[in-house]
Design an enzyme around this catalytic site. Structure first.
Site, PDB file in Angstrom:
ATOM      1  N   ALA A  43       0.706  -1.078  -0.171  1.00 49.61           N
ATOM      2  CA  ALA A  43       0.055  -0.019  -0.193  1.00 49.61           C
ATOM      3  C   ALA A  43       0.535   1.213   0.041  1.00 49.61           C
ATOM      4  CB  ALA A  43      -1.107   0.125   1.233  1.00 49.61           C
ATOM      5  N   SER A  44       0.660   2.010   0.975  1.00 51.13           N
ATOM      6  CA  SER A  44       1.354   3.509   0.810  1.00 51.13           C
ATOM      7  C   SER A  44       2.827   3.556   1.242  1.00 51.13           C
ATOM      8  CB  SER A  44       0.558   4.508   1.639  1.00 51.13           C
ATOM      9  OG  SER A  44      -0.501   4.946   1.206  1.00 51.13           O
ATOM     10  N   ILE A  45       3.502   2.462   1.659  1.00 53.14           N
ATOM     11  CA  ILE A  45       4.698   2.112   1.663  1.00 53.14           C
ATOM     12  C   ILE A  45       5.547   2.351   0.348  1.00 53.14           C
ATOM     13  CG2 ILE A  45       6.620   0.936   2.716  1.00 53.14           C
ATOM     14  CD1 ILE A  45       4.592  -0.333   4.719  1.00 53.14           C
ATOM     15  N   LYS A  47       5.179   4.424  -1.661  1.00 51.99           N
ATOM     16  CA  LYS A  47       5.538   5.847  -1.846  1.00 51.99           C
ATOM     17  C   LYS A  47       6.941   6.138  -1.638  1.00 51.99           C
ATOM     18  CE  LYS A  47       1.065   8.226  -0.616  1.00 51.99           C
ATOM     19  NZ  LYS A  47       0.381   6.927  -0.625  1.00 51.99           N
TER      20      LYS A  47
END
Length: 307
Positions: A43-45, A47
């Protein structure tokens, strides 16, 4: 304090190079158990991988962190003229998060330029640099900039320039169709469809990792792997206060206290998946949590760090 057990997924805690806690448990899908080879959406890791891709290109002179982002996007609106990669990396661009774009179906396919047009149709929340607002769409723009600056598809750039040099052989970005050892997300004990990772979440939440690969990933800030010292320092510098006590955002990392120590960390939350990764430099501990269910004991991370 004992560490609560995961229902599904992987929990790893290392001190230095020694693995002190390893939980691998539950089902990856309807037929297979979770194993050390199971890949989860982080998920947002994800980024952080986008940030490293941008920094690699900046080191090579292919782009600059103070470039107008309009240089790297097709038909950008005038309202984006002051936005730079630095603003997008630090969530100070003024672009919104998914709640500001309710017309976007996170699980549905999208045509890339039409998705950008949807982003462009919503006015920024503030002028660049005037505030902080977490923005996954901003990281989608960064992934598009990586494609334009490198001349390669974003997932290919990550595979060849980020994952391969680090030996992250179980990691990839984008749709998992046809891949082995991929977990299925669950909510309420039932499988749920994946979000679209090829376009809608590209750069913002599109990467799959094994637990061991994500532990290796934490060596980017810990050991200065892949990037030069200046880029690593820039990535973990507290550029923009988030509004929470003692916390700021770097380039793809939250920087601030965790379990009473300095830490760089990030969480992730895609449909049916939760993830967390942190490095605490004072005690040289690395923590990775990957699970293919939406419901996670909130005490799990703190309990692991207090073990």
């Amino acid at each position: 304090m004992s560490i609560p057990s995961l229902d599904r997924g992987v929990l790893l805690l290392a001190r230095g190079d020694d693995l002190q806690v390893e939980q691998v448990t539950g089902a990856a899908d309807a037929e297979s158990p979770c194993t050390a080879a199971t890949r989860f959406q982080i998920a947002s890791i994800s980024k952080q991988m986008a940030a490293v891709a941008v920094l690699l290109l900046a080191e090579r002179g292919a782009l600059r962190l103070d470039d107008p982002i309009n240089r790297w996007l097709p038909d950008p609106p005038a309202a984006w003229s002051g936005i730079t990669p630095h603003h997008l990396l630090t969530h100070t661009s003024g672009l919104g998060h998914w709640e500001e774009y309710p017309m976007i179906d996170l699980a549905g396919p999208a045509e890339p330029d039409k998705l950008l047009a949807v982003f462009a149709g919503v006015p920024p929340l503030f002028i660049p640099g005037a505030g902080w607002h977490y923005s996954s769409p901003g990281y989608v723009l960064l992934a598009r900039a990586v494609e334009r600056a490198s001349g390669r598809p974003y997932a290919e750039f990550l595979a060849e320039e980020v994952f391969a040099p680090l030996g992250m052989t179980g990691s990839f970005a984008g749709d998992a169709a046809g891949r082995d050892d991929v977990a299925v997300g669950h909510e309420g004990g039932r499988p749920v469809p994946s979000w679209d990772l090829d376009t809608v979440s590209m750069g913002a939440g599109d990467v799959w990792c094994t637990g061991a690969d994500l532990l290796t990933w934490l060596d980017v800030p810990r050991r200065g792997r892949l990037l030069g010292p200046a880029a690593v320092a820039a990535m973990t510098t507290p550029h923009a206060p988030t509004g929470r006590p003692g916390e700021a955002y770097g380039y793809g990392w939250f920087v601030g206290p965790l379990a009473g120590e300095r830490a760089v960390h990030h969480s992730g939350d895609n449909g049916g998946f939760k993830a967390f990764a942190a490095w605490l430099p004072d005690s040289d501990r690395r923590l990775v949590l990957l699970t293919n269910q939406a419901e996670v004991d909130p005490a799990l991370v703190s309990a692991a760090l207090l073990e």
